[in-house]
Design a protein around this motif. Sequence first.
Motif, mmCIF file in Angstrom:
data_model
loop_
_atom_site.group_PDB
_atom_site.id
_atom_site.type_symbol
_atom_site.label_atom_id
_atom_site.label_comp_id
_atom_site.label_asym_id
_atom_site.label_seq_id
_atom_site.Cartn_x
_atom_site.Cartn_y
_atom_site.Cartn_z
ATOM 1 N N VAL A 168 0.861 -1.215 0.162
ATOM 2 C CA VAL A 168 -0.003 0.227 -0.021
ATOM 3 C C VAL A 168 0.815 1.249 -0.081
ATOM 4 C CG1 VAL A 168 -1.551 1.376 1.364
ATOM 5 C CG2 VAL A 168 -1.982 -1.234 1.050
ATOM 6 N N PHE A 182 -6.559 5.230 -5.509
ATOM 7 C CA PHE A 182 -7.972 4.472 -4.973
ATOM 8 C C PHE A 182 -8.389 3.712 -5.927
ATOM 9 C CE2 PHE A 182 -7.167 7.517 -1.424
ATOM 10 C CZ PHE A 182 -7.468 6.499 -0.317
ATOM 11 N N LEU A 185 -6.644 0.321 -5.604
ATOM 12 C CA LEU A 185 -7.042 -0.147 -4.539
ATOM 13 C C LEU A 185 -8.354 -0.705 -4.585
ATOM 14 C CD1 LEU A 185 -5.742 -0.618 -1.697
ATOM 15 C CD2 LEU A 185 -7.223 1.630 -1.005
ATOM 16 N N ASN A 186 -9.496 0.099 -5.140
ATOM 17 C CA ASN A 186 -10.691 -0.387 -4.971
ATOM 18 C C ASN A 186 -11.175 -1.268 -6.048
ATOM 19 O OD1 ASN A 186 -11.025 0.999 -2.493
ATOM 20 N ND2 ASN A 186 -11.461 2.815 -3.519
ATOM 21 N N GLN A 193 -7.627 -7.859 0.374
ATOM 22 C CA GLN A 193 -8.380 -7.040 1.424
ATOM 23 C C GLN A 193 -7.660 -6.618 2.594
ATOM 24 O OE1 GLN A 193 -11.791 -6.460 1.045
ATOM 25 N NE2 GLN A 193 -11.584 -5.370 2.935
ATOM 26 N N ARG A 196 -6.986 -2.874 1.749
ATOM 27 C CA ARG A 196 -7.898 -2.143 2.137
ATOM 28 C C ARG A 196 -8.300 -1.886 3.412
ATOM 29 N NH1 ARG A 196 -10.346 -5.754 -2.033
ATOM 30 N NH2 ARG A 196 -9.917 -4.887 -4.111
ATOM 31 N N ASP A 197 -8.146 -2.823 4.248
ATOM 32 C CA ASP A 197 -8.410 -2.783 5.705
ATOM 33 C C ASP A 197 -7.284 -1.660 6.212
ATOM 34 O OD1 ASP A 197 -10.429 -4.597 5.627
ATOM 35 O OD2 ASP A 197 -9.460 -6.318 6.177
ATOM 36 N N ALA A 200 -8.323 1.775 5.294
ATOM 37 C CA ALA A 200 -9.640 2.039 6.041
ATOM 38 C C ALA A 200 -9.150 2.363 7.519
ATOM 39 C CB ALA A 200 -10.745 1.060 6.013
#
Length: 405
Positions: A168, A182, A185-186, A193, A196-197, A200
Motif C-alpha cells: 500500500v 484509490f 486499491l478499490n 483485502q 484495503r483494511d 480504512a
Amino acid sequence: MAKLKTKSSKPTRKSKKVAENSAATGARRAPRRADDAPAVVSPAAAGPSGALLEGHVGAQYLLPLLSGAEARGLPGVVVTRVAFQRAGLNHPMDDVIVTGHDRQGRPAILELQAKRTISFTASDKIFADVVALACRAVAKPEFATTRYELAVAIARTSTRIEQHIQDVLRWAREYQGAEDFFGRLNQPGGAHQAMRDFVAAFRKHMHTAGAAHDDVAVWRLLSRFQVLAFDFEQPGSVCAQLARERCALLLAPQDMGRAGELWDSLQLIALQVDAAGGDVDGPALRERLAAERDYRFAGDRRLHVARGRLAETAENTLSTISSRVHGVAIDRGGHVAAALSALEQGRYLEIRGAGGVGKSSVLKDLAQRIGVESRVVIVAPHRVPEEVGPRWRHSLVVSCRRASF
C-alpha cells in the motif's frame, strides 16, 4: 552488563491506589488529536520506547554521521544531524529526527517513532496515536515544500506488514494522485483485502484525530509514511551484524577489531542524547568517540555522488524489466513475500528458476520496495574492474580504490 539487584517489597495500599488511578486515567484518556498542543515533558520521561529500541534505532542513524552514507528511509540524502525527543520543538514524531540534504543541497527530514508493538488495525490505540502525530506533521508548512518523511520503527515484522502494508505504501508513492491510487486499491481483484483494511484503519484514525480524511489527504499522508523494521532484538540480528560491519569499515586498520565496541558506544551515546533530548552532528560525534574511547578512524570517504550515479543506472535497468505477460499483470506477491522473509534470516538471497518464469520481475519488485528505504545498486559479474581506472573513477566521481568503494 551488570544487573542492579533490589529488595522486593509488597506494594503499599497507597501505591496500589496510585497505580489503579493511573490505569483508570489511561483507560479514559481521550484519543490524541492532530490539533492538540504538543506535550512538553522531560525527555528522560518520554523515552526510550521498549527494551532499548530507541537506543538501537538511534545508533543506526548515528552511523551515517560518521560515514557520510545515507540513512535508511532517506535514500539520496546526506545526513548532517540526528536529534531525539523533540516534541516540544514542533517535531510531532519525535523519537528520532534525522536531517540532511540531497545532491542539490535541498533539505530533507525524517521523523521517526519507535514502537515495539503495533498492529496497524482500526482498534489499535498505538497506531491511532502514531497517525495523529503524523497528522500534526502534515499540518506544518514545510511538509508541503520540503522532502519530509514520516516513519514508525518496529522491532519485528510480519507477512501482513511486508506483503500488504508495504505494498500500500509503495503504491501511494508510485501514483501521482489520489484518484489513480484509490482506483487501483478499490478495483475488484486489484488489491488484497488486507491492503484495503489498512487504508480504512488509517482513514479512521485520521478522522478520530480531527484531521482532514478525504481521499487526497489520506493518499498524501500514505505517500510520505514508512514502516521500518529493525530486528535488533532478535537472535542473530541481521541489522546488528550489518551495523558492526559498517563500524569496521569506519575504523582505521589497526582498530578494526574494535568494531563491536564502536557499535556498543554508538548505542550508549544514542541513549544518553535521547535522555537529554539533545542532538549531534558528524564532527561532534567523531570528536566525542575519539576523546572518550580513543577510536582511530579511517579517512573520510564521501561517496554520495557515486552512489547517486549508480542508483540512476539501477533505475534505468529496472525500467527495462516488464512485469506483464502479453499485457497481463502477473501477481508475484507470494514469491516476493517469501524472498523478503528469507532476507530476514540472512544477507544473501539467490532467486532460482527456469528461463522466462519471472525471476527478473520478482527482483524488480524487491528492488522497488527496498528503494523506498535506501539505495539499490544493480551490478553484473565483472562490471566493476579489479583495478579502478581513470575512466571508471571519472564517470562515478570516485576517489578511492575498488576495495574501499
